[in-house]
Design an enzyme around this catalytic site. Sequence first.
Site, mmCIF file in Angstrom:
data_model
loop_
_atom_site.group_PDB
_atom_site.id
_atom_site.type_symbol
_atom_site.label_atom_id
_atom_site.label_comp_id
_atom_site.label_asym_id
_atom_site.label_seq_id
_atom_site.Cartn_x
_atom_site.Cartn_y
_atom_site.Cartn_z
ATOM 1 N N PRO A 17 54.011 101.798 95.293
ATOM 2 C CA PRO A 17 52.867 102.594 95.734
ATOM 3 C C PRO A 17 53.097 104.060 95.400
ATOM 4 C CG PRO A 17 53.550 101.069 97.440
ATOM 5 C CD PRO A 17 54.602 101.018 96.381
ATOM 6 N N GLU A 18 52.082 104.697 94.865
ATOM 7 C CA GLU A 18 52.184 106.098 94.505
ATOM 8 C C GLU A 18 51.481 106.946 95.555
ATOM 9 O OE1 GLU A 18 51.395 106.806 90.332
ATOM 10 O OE2 GLU A 18 51.935 104.746 89.822
ATOM 11 N N HIS A 105 58.267 88.120 106.960
ATOM 12 C CA HIS A 105 58.738 89.390 106.432
ATOM 13 C C HIS A 105 58.355 90.570 107.323
ATOM 14 C CE1 HIS A 105 59.911 87.224 102.877
ATOM 15 N NE2 HIS A 105 58.674 86.773 102.712
ATOM 16 N N ARG A 125 60.232 92.459 99.901
ATOM 17 C CA ARG A 125 61.344 92.831 99.019
ATOM 18 C C ARG A 125 62.361 93.745 99.708
ATOM 19 N NH1 ARG A 125 60.047 93.417 92.640
ATOM 20 N NH2 ARG A 125 59.017 91.416 92.357
ATOM 21 N N ARG A 168 63.530 120.666 78.489
ATOM 22 C CA ARG A 168 63.914 119.271 78.709
ATOM 23 C C ARG A 168 63.659 118.453 77.446
ATOM 24 N NH1 ARG A 168 64.368 117.711 84.348
ATOM 25 N NH2 ARG A 168 63.986 115.573 83.691
#
Length: 297
Positions: A17-18, A105, A125, A168
């Site tokens: 998830p962002e 879970h 997870r 960079r």
Amino acid sequence: MFVDIMICLFALLPLMPEMPEVETVRRGLVPNLVGRMITFVDLRRPDLRFPFPEGFEEGLVNSRIQDIDRMSKYLLIRLDNGNTWLSHLGMTGIWTINSDGNGKHDHVHIELDNGALTATYSDHRRFGIMDLFPTINSDKHKLLANLGPEPLTKEFTKEALKEGLHGRQSPIKTSLLDQKIVSGLGNIYVSEILHRSKISPKRKSADVAGKSSKINKAIERIHTQTNEVIAEAIRVGGSTISDFRGVSGDSDLGYFPQQFTVFNRESESCNRDGCNGIIRRIVQSGRSTFYCPRCQR
């Protein structure tokens, strides 16, 4: 009662998830949890990605939730006892309101106001993270201290973006995923941002930033599109596709995938006017990158 209200984050695995998804969860939790007292905590296991901190349950019980903030992809639940409860959703974290909390879970189950409402954290997870620490030390917390500026904030300026990319040698896609440069971005949104900016994900970050001290057009485009993409995603509840619901139980959230221009569109035609290129998929730093080699230079 099985579920009255569900806030789900089953993303396109293995994607995490962002920021927009976490912000959507925060906005769903606030009206349900803020102002309520935690009266019971049940930890079903000793850890998630990391062990729960010592005294975690005791630090939550009999505290009232004052607010729920967010930094980058972290939920920060502010308690009236001077502590902050941090929750990171990992890959598959879900907060559910008024679940019975008996799922396989379901790892953290709390009761609020003596059982008037419950909240359950599920994570099959177990890549999520929870911690408890003094609120006054939030800016120094090891997970928060080195975060870069966040889109849609005054700290996220073109100058800050240019400085973060300067010198960079890594690809621009990899650099934009670095939370020290821009916090909250993830694989989905960076692919979309670079496509809208007409910049190849393979270009070196230093080349994108340029050698001059002036802000170039590439930096301007990335800055603008980062803010626009994130704002759009938040408006529609993020990019979760499967089993996503808002706090009212409806499913009119998580529809940013309908606006994808490249992500998950391998071998399809680019939808930019006049382009007609074919979307390709490559792997960068172990993650899928989608882009159009014709219009992204």
